[in-house]
Design a protein around this motif. Structure first.
Motif, PDB file in Angstrom:
ATOM      1  N   GLY A 152      15.852 -54.687  39.925  1.00 35.53           N
ATOM      2  CA  GLY A 152      16.107 -54.357  38.531  1.00 35.53           C
ATOM      3  C   GLY A 152      17.572 -54.383  38.143  1.00 35.53           C
ATOM      4  O   GLY A 152      18.449 -54.839  38.884  1.00 35.53           O
ATOM      5  N   CYS A 153      17.832 -53.849  36.958  1.00 40.87           N
ATOM      6  CA  CYS A 153      19.162 -53.886  36.346  1.00 40.87           C
ATOM      7  C   CYS A 153      20.204 -53.260  37.265  1.00 40.87           C
ATOM      8  O   CYS A 153      19.969 -52.220  37.894  1.00 40.87           O
TER       9      CYS A 153
ATOM     10  N   THR B 157      20.040 -58.418  32.299  1.00 47.40           N
ATOM     11  CA  THR B 157      18.611 -58.417  32.616  1.00 47.40           C
ATOM     12  C   THR B 157      18.114 -59.821  32.940  1.00 47.40           C
ATOM     13  O   THR B 157      16.949 -59.993  33.312  1.00 47.40           O
TER      14      THR B 157
ATOM     15  N   ARG C 211      14.408 -59.365  41.654  1.00 47.51           N
ATOM     16  CA  ARG C 211      13.211 -59.036  40.874  1.00 47.51           C
ATOM     17  C   ARG C 211      12.556 -57.722  41.294  1.00 47.51           C
ATOM     18  O   ARG C 211      11.858 -57.095  40.493  1.00 47.51           O
TER      19      ARG C 211
END
Length: 364
Positions: free
Chosen positions: A51-52, A39, A48
């Motif tokens: 995400g993951c 993360t 950004r």
């Protein structure tokens, strides 16, 4: 059942219960079901909006003075391949420790471990003519993709570190692929040691390796030479292997280019000719003029089909020898020499010589 320890093309169809694992900045511990879950990391800003799982942590920033524990594996198995890129100069030091030894079995500047000695030009930046190396055990691919295929077994624990001896942060991208499995009783441990002389004292042999204690076999040499002087061919020096108490070498070569499986100065039509093969090569020359001062050479020789076996000790040397009168009189030289010796042996590992100061091994 086949356990995946000695992989080759003929073994590829064989099933195995070995467990495949991989360590990288996306999975620092190499755990199953743990990759791509970061993360935070060097890619977090670029990902950004995603995400993951979207390249959050592709690399690691090693701070000045930091010793980064790149690999920490518990259990029995073998490292089977490594890929590293980013910054790969001589102020990053690679070390490996097998089975909880305090003494490293690998200690070398990161670039030299991958046979890439001349990574920087005279301005201290990456050379745009960075030398590509094509071999079975080490490959240096565009652009600074460093790859190693030496098998590195361990029975209890494997640790690899990168020490940043510079005054600025260094970014590295890496992937270390290994298998957890039983290791054969007669498997020895992989070793690599860096040595240098800048310059070598005239009339002295350059020591590639010494102080080895235990049973094992020598499997390779990477060598970089920077010439200090002009006039004629520099590489008449013989590589010599002293094994098991030898006063005189059991194995004695006929010249530098001959040991690296070339011939006659690598000279074709008055020009040096580079080559890069499975087990030997002279893959880089910085040569504005034939036999000129400050020329640089990079070479490697992998003893994969012909390992040099010893029972309890080993010493390897090379002479820095050229011509005073070509074809008539030899002359010892005072060149800059950097080498990495690669071998397998039983533990414990004898202490290595202290690494030179960072300024000493910086490319001049």
């Amino acid at each position: 059942m086949f356990n995946d320890f000695s992989m080759n093309a003929s073994a590829l169809p064989l099933l195995s219960h070995a467990k495949s694992r991989s360590i990288s900045a996306e999975n620092f511990q190499g755990e199953p079901n743990a990759g791509g879950r970061a993360t935070e990391g060097t890619g977090a800003h670029c990902a950004r909006k995603l995400g993951c799982g979207w390249k959050i942590s592709p690399s690691y920033v090693i701070q000045p003075g930091e010793v980064f524990r790149m690999v920490d594996i518990a259990g029995s198995g073998a490292i089977q391949s490594m890929w590293i890129t980013g910054y790969v100069g001589r102020d990053l030091i690679l070390r490996a420790y097998w089975d909880d030894q305090e003494q490293p079995s690998i200690e070398s500047p990161l670039s030299d471990f991958f046979a890439a000695g001349w990574t920087e030009n005279e301005k201290g930046i990456f050379d745009p003519n960075f030398a590509q190396l094509n071999s079975a055990m080490i490959a240096v691919n565009p652009n600074r993709g460093m790859n190693c295929f030496w098998t590195m077994p361990f029975r209890k624990h494997a640790v690899m570190t990168l020490e940043n001896r510079s005054e600025v942060p260094r970014v590295v991208y890496y992937q270390v692929n290994y298998s957890l499995m039983d290791v054969p009783e007669n498997a020895a441990y992989f070793h690599a040691q860096f040595r240098s002389a800048t310059p070598l004292k005239q009339g002295e042999d350059f020591v590639i390796l010494d102080g080895v204690r235990g049973q094992g076999h020598y499997v390779g040499t990477a060598m970089h030479v920077g010439l200090n002087g002009t006039g004629s061919w520099w590489g008449e020096g013989e590589v010599k292997f002293y094994m098991d108490g030898d006063e005189y070498p059991t194995i004695c070569g006929t010249g530098t280019e001959d040991y690296f499986l070339g011939a006659y100065d690598w000279d074709v039509g008055g020009e040096y000719r580079t080559y890069s093969t499975l087990y030997a090569g002279m893959f880089y020359v910085r040569a504005p003029h034939h036999y000129d001062n400050q020329m640089r050479f990079s070479m490697y020789r992998w003893h994969v089909p012909d390992p040099i076996r010893f029972e309890h000790d080993l010493r390897v040397t090379i002479q820095d020898l050229g011509w005073y009168k070509p074809g008539d009189l030899y002359k010892p030289r005072r060149d800059d020499i950097y080498t990495v010796a690669y071998w397998y042996q039983t533990l414990p590992t004898a202490p290595f010589p202290k690494l030179p100061d960072p300024l000493e091994i910086e490319i001049g």
